[in-house]
Design a protein around this motif. Structure first.
Motif, PDB file in Angstrom:
ATOM      1  N   TYR A  35       0.834  -1.199   0.000  1.00 27.13           N
ATOM      2  CA  TYR A  35       0.000   0.000   0.000  1.00 27.13           C
ATOM      3  C   TYR A  35       0.871   1.253   0.000  1.00 27.13           C
ATOM      4  O   TYR A  35       0.626   2.197  -0.736  1.00 27.13           O
ATOM      5  CB  TYR A  35      -0.934   0.003   1.217  1.00 27.13           C
ATOM      6  CG  TYR A  35      -1.720   1.281   1.322  1.00 27.13           C
ATOM      7  CD1 TYR A  35      -2.882   1.459   0.569  1.00 27.13           C
ATOM      8  CD2 TYR A  35      -1.288   2.316   2.142  1.00 27.13           C
ATOM      9  CE1 TYR A  35      -3.592   2.651   0.638  1.00 27.13           C
ATOM     10  CE2 TYR A  35      -1.981   3.504   2.209  1.00 27.13           C
ATOM     11  CZ  TYR A  35      -3.134   3.668   1.470  1.00 27.13           C
ATOM     12  OH  TYR A  35      -3.818   4.853   1.529  1.00 27.13           O
ATOM     13  N   GLU A  45      -5.605   7.684  -1.627  1.00 28.67           N
ATOM     14  CA  GLU A  45      -5.942   6.447  -0.913  1.00 28.67           C
ATOM     15  C   GLU A  45      -6.669   5.446  -1.808  1.00 28.67           C
ATOM     16  O   GLU A  45      -6.278   4.273  -1.893  1.00 28.67           O
ATOM     17  CB  GLU A  45      -6.809   6.791   0.300  1.00 28.67           C
ATOM     18  CG  GLU A  45      -7.245   5.565   1.091  1.00 28.67           C
ATOM     19  CD  GLU A  45      -8.186   5.912   2.230  1.00 28.67           C
ATOM     20  OE1 GLU A  45      -8.505   7.102   2.409  1.00 28.67           O
ATOM     21  OE2 GLU A  45      -8.613   4.975   2.928  1.00 28.67           O
ATOM     22  N   ASP A  46      -7.720   5.895  -2.472  1.00 24.79           N
ATOM     23  CA  ASP A  46      -8.517   4.956  -3.270  1.00 24.79           C
ATOM     24  C   ASP A  46      -7.715   4.384  -4.442  1.00 24.79           C
ATOM     25  O   ASP A  46      -7.821   3.198  -4.768  1.00 24.79           O
ATOM     26  CB  ASP A  46      -9.786   5.633  -3.786  1.00 24.79           C
ATOM     27  CG  ASP A  46     -10.777   5.883  -2.653  1.00 24.79           C
ATOM     28  OD1 ASP A  46     -10.698   5.162  -1.629  1.00 24.79           O
ATOM     29  OD2 ASP A  46     -11.592   6.802  -2.782  1.00 24.79           O
ATOM     30  N   LEU A  49      -5.328   1.798  -3.156  1.00 27.59           N
ATOM     31  CA  LEU A  49      -6.031   0.540  -2.875  1.00 27.59           C
ATOM     32  C   LEU A  49      -6.325  -0.213  -4.170  1.00 27.59           C
ATOM     33  O   LEU A  49      -6.195  -1.439  -4.235  1.00 27.59           O
ATOM     34  CB  LEU A  49      -7.333   0.823  -2.120  1.00 27.59           C
ATOM     35  CG  LEU A  49      -7.168   1.302  -0.671  1.00 27.59           C
ATOM     36  CD1 LEU A  49      -8.514   1.781  -0.117  1.00 27.59           C
ATOM     37  CD2 LEU A  49      -6.592   0.208   0.211  1.00 27.59           C
ATOM     38  N   VAL A  52      -3.146  -1.894  -5.291  1.00 22.31           N
ATOM     39  CA  VAL A  52      -2.823  -3.075  -4.489  1.00 22.31           C
ATOM     40  C   VAL A  52      -3.719  -4.246  -4.894  1.00 22.31           C
ATOM     41  O   VAL A  52      -3.257  -5.377  -5.091  1.00 22.31           O
ATOM     42  CB  VAL A  52      -2.988  -2.773  -2.984  1.00 22.31           C
ATOM     43  CG1 VAL A  52      -2.876  -4.062  -2.164  1.00 22.31           C
ATOM     44  CG2 VAL A  52      -1.940  -1.775  -2.538  1.00 22.31           C
ATOM     45  N   SER A  53      -4.995  -3.966  -5.044  1.00 23.10           N
ATOM     46  CA  SER A  53      -5.939  -5.018  -5.415  1.00 23.10           C
ATOM     47  C   SER A  53      -5.570  -5.634  -6.767  1.00 23.10           C
ATOM     48  O   SER A  53      -5.520  -6.863  -6.920  1.00 23.10           O
ATOM     49  CB  SER A  53      -7.358  -4.433  -5.462  1.00 23.10           C
ATOM     50  OG  SER A  53      -8.269  -5.407  -5.874  1.00 23.10           O
ATOM     51  N   GLU A  54      -5.291  -4.781  -7.727  1.00 27.04           N
ATOM     52  CA  GLU A  54      -4.945  -5.269  -9.061  1.00 27.04           C
ATOM     53  C   GLU A  54      -3.632  -6.054  -9.024  1.00 27.04           C
ATOM     54  O   GLU A  54      -3.485  -7.085  -9.691  1.00 27.04           O
ATOM     55  CB  GLU A  54      -4.837  -4.083 -10.029  1.00 27.04           C
ATOM     56  CG  GLU A  54      -4.638  -4.461 -11.486  1.00 27.04           C
ATOM     57  CD  GLU A  54      -5.791  -5.291 -12.060  1.00 27.04           C
ATOM     58  OE1 GLU A  54      -6.908  -5.208 -11.520  1.00 27.04           O
ATOM     59  OE2 GLU A  54      -5.542  -6.030 -13.030  1.00 27.04           O
TER      60      GLU A  54
END
Lengths: 179, 411
Positions: A35, A45-46, A49, A52-54
């Motif tokens: 992160y 922030e979004d 995130l 990180v998810s991808e």
């Protein structure tokens, strides 16, 4: 070189074999790191995130091609960087990354102002910003950065030198010595 | 360091985001596992799994199965390295040990009575005979069984025998349901390929090659015996060339992950994160082989252009296709890119487990004896390597490709 802690290597080996539990344990171990690196790129922030998810999804899809388990963290960082860049690009769809001056444009900063590195990296071209993030925030060695960016070690050193030159205008003296 | 990386505040939504991504992975994996299991029930793989279950519950009988000299034929269906190399392989250790006097059919179907009490018996387990292609240390014996090279890689089958009993290799996470072990219809644990990792180095004619233990695939016969095979790529200087060579394998450790009979993973007492077991020792194997390029097709100098993505060389053996191309560039002007390969019917060929550096990709093939080879290979180079891994259909490949090539194969 210890890019991936030795005690994690068995988990990496299991993950390479497709063990989702082992992979999940590794990701959980590194999630704060992922992160923070993503945030350094996108400063949102979004978006961090999303990156990180991808990264988590892409890395699992490709993990069987990881050839050296000890490079797991570096390899993961490499994928994260790509994801962060892709997401960052979507927010700035017109300008090529190498010419993007991400946050505050350099003219807004007088030579008298002293930034810390956290802010200063935003004015760097992409490749310089990447080596600075990996070297000074991710604590990677030259060799690890070379692997993460897939460039020769000599190029990493050259980028670092140039990046430091770019940063010279806006960093405190203490930081320059530290670098 | 004056920069406080660790002080960058972490989003309160990070845990949730990570969990969602990992859940998505597990869900997808469960779906694939379920499909794989259904297919497996009606396939040779199911028969093999049944044989392994039989072996696990009857270690003495398992020891009667042929252990050396003919491992490729038994292993090929369960491993990602396509092909049965039996007809082409050089047999290093002939199947003349007591454990291998029977044929596979006799050993499995005949149901010969075990020599000792069922399930007891380390003493019933037949140790492999020592031979020129065996190495023993620390109670562990590695025996090279067969070796085959298609001029691109070396395929080596190994028998591993341990004097001390290992646990069993059930995959307690595969069904993805709360970590419960996967079981068959009768409630028996479903054994999966064992997780053994020999750590060491390998050399071919004194040139070091990558010996990647994560690419070793092993089946467990009983608590003491394992059969496995590993693929090691030849150095670029030997690729596509015939001749006699020697492979030296020097091992220092054997790591193993296994579970107990309840399906619970066996933990290392010193470090719960570590493998279940580590055995240190020194095992040296020197293995002669001849590169068989009789069925390997070499296509050199396919393009003189240095433009990114241009396919330069293709090597096609009965078991794999290696595609070399001029690397594309990433954001930093560094090498990138990946290849995608289809046959004449538009069937995607899976990327091999040992894709090499950027500018080269490996695809699994299997048109060994009695199998029809593709009439042509349709190759596409994609600018982004990860994107190339995601492509499943030819239309998408065509749209994304920076270059393509259709290569007719001779039969």
């Amino acid at each position: 070189m210890e890019p991936c802690e030795k005690d994690l290597l068995p988990l990496v080996r299991r993950a390479i074999r497709g063990n989702a539990e082992a992979y999940g344990t590794l990701i959980t171990r590194y999630q704060d790191y992922l992160y923070r690196v993503a945030f350094l790129y996108v400063k949102n922030e979004d978006l961090a995130l999303d990156a990180v998810s991808e990264c988590i999804l892409q890395a699992f899809q490709a993990i069987r091609t990881l050839k050296k388990p000890e490079y797991f963290k570096t390899w993961l960082t490499r994928i994260l960087i790509r994801c962060a860049i892709d997401i960052f690009r979507q927010t700035l769809p017109i300008a090529p990354m190498d010419t993007v001056q991400a946050a505050a444009p350099e003219p807004a900063v007088s030579s008298e102002e002293k930034w810390d590195l956290y802010d200063a990296i935003d004015v760097l071209p992409e490749r310089y910003r990447t080596v600075i993030i990996l070297k000074y925030f991710s604590d990677m060695t030259i060799r690890e950065i070379s692997y993460a960016m897939n460039i020769p070690e000599g190029s990493v050193k050259a980028y670092l030198n140039r990046a430091r030159g770019e940063l010279r205008h806006c960093l405190k003296e203490d930081y320059l010595y530290a670098i | 360091m004056p920069f406080k990386f660790d002080e960058i505040p972490v989003s309160t939504k990070l845990d949730e985001t990570v969990k969602a991504a990992l859940d998505q992975i597990k869900k997808e994996k469960r779906r694939k596992s379920g499909r794989k299991f259904l297919v497996g029930c009606t396939s040779v793989a199911a028969a093999f799994a049944a044989a392994v279950i039989f072996c696990v519950s009857n270690p003495a009988l398992a020891a009667k199965l042929p252990l050396v000299g003919s491992l490729f034929a038994g292993l090929e269906d369960d491993f990602p390295y396509a092909g049965d190399y039996s007809d082409r392989a050089q047999i290093l250790t002939p199947p003349e040990t007591p454990a291998a006097l029977e044929t596979p059919g006799e050993g499995q179907a005949g149901g010969e009575a075990p020599a000792g009490e069922e399930g007891s018996a380390p003493e019933d387990t037949v140790a492999p005979a020592e031979g020129p292609y065996s190495a023993t240390d620390s109670g562990l014996t590695f025996t090279a069984s067969e070796i085959y090279s298609d001029g691109l890689s070396v395929f080596l089958s190994l028998q591993i025998h341990s004097e001390e009993a290992f646990g069993f290799n059930y995959d307690w996470t595969e069904d993805g349901d709360g970590g419960k072990p996967a079981r068959d219809e009768t409630g028996n644990l479903i054994p999966l390929p064992a997780s053994l990792y020999p750590v060491g180095r390998a050399y071919i004619d004194s040139e070091e090659v990558v010996f990647d233990s994560t690419r070793l695939f092993v089946e467990q016969l009983d608590e003491h015996n394992f059969n496995g095979m590993i693929k090691t790529d030849l150095p670029a200087s030997m690729r596509g060339m015939g001749g006699s060579h020697t492979m030296q394998v020097s091992l220092q450790h054997l790591l193993a992950d296994f579970c107990d009979e309840t399906g619970a993973p066996v933990s290392n007492e010193e470090n719960i994160m570590d493998t279940s077991l580590q055995i240190d020792g020194a095992w040296e194997l020197e293995l002669p082989f001849t590169a068989d390029i009789g069925s390997t097709q070499v296509f050199n100098n396919l393009s003189s252009s240095k433009d990114p993505g241009q396919i330069t060389d293709v090597y096609v053996s009965p078991y794999q296709a290696v595609v070399n191309f001029v690397p594309c560039s990433d954001e930093w002007g560094n090498p990138e890119g990946g290849a995608v390969c289809f046959d004449e019917n538009g069937t995607l060929l899976e990327k091999g487990n040992q894709s090499t550096d950027f500018g080269s990709d490996v695809f699994s093939l299997d048109f060994g004896p009695d199998k029809k080879q593709p009439a042509e290979l349709r190759l596409y180079v994609i600018e982004d390597w990860i994107a190339s891994c995601k492509i499943r259909d030819e239309e998408t490949a065509r749209k994304q490709a920076v270059s393509s090539l259709t290569l007719p194969l001779s039969r």
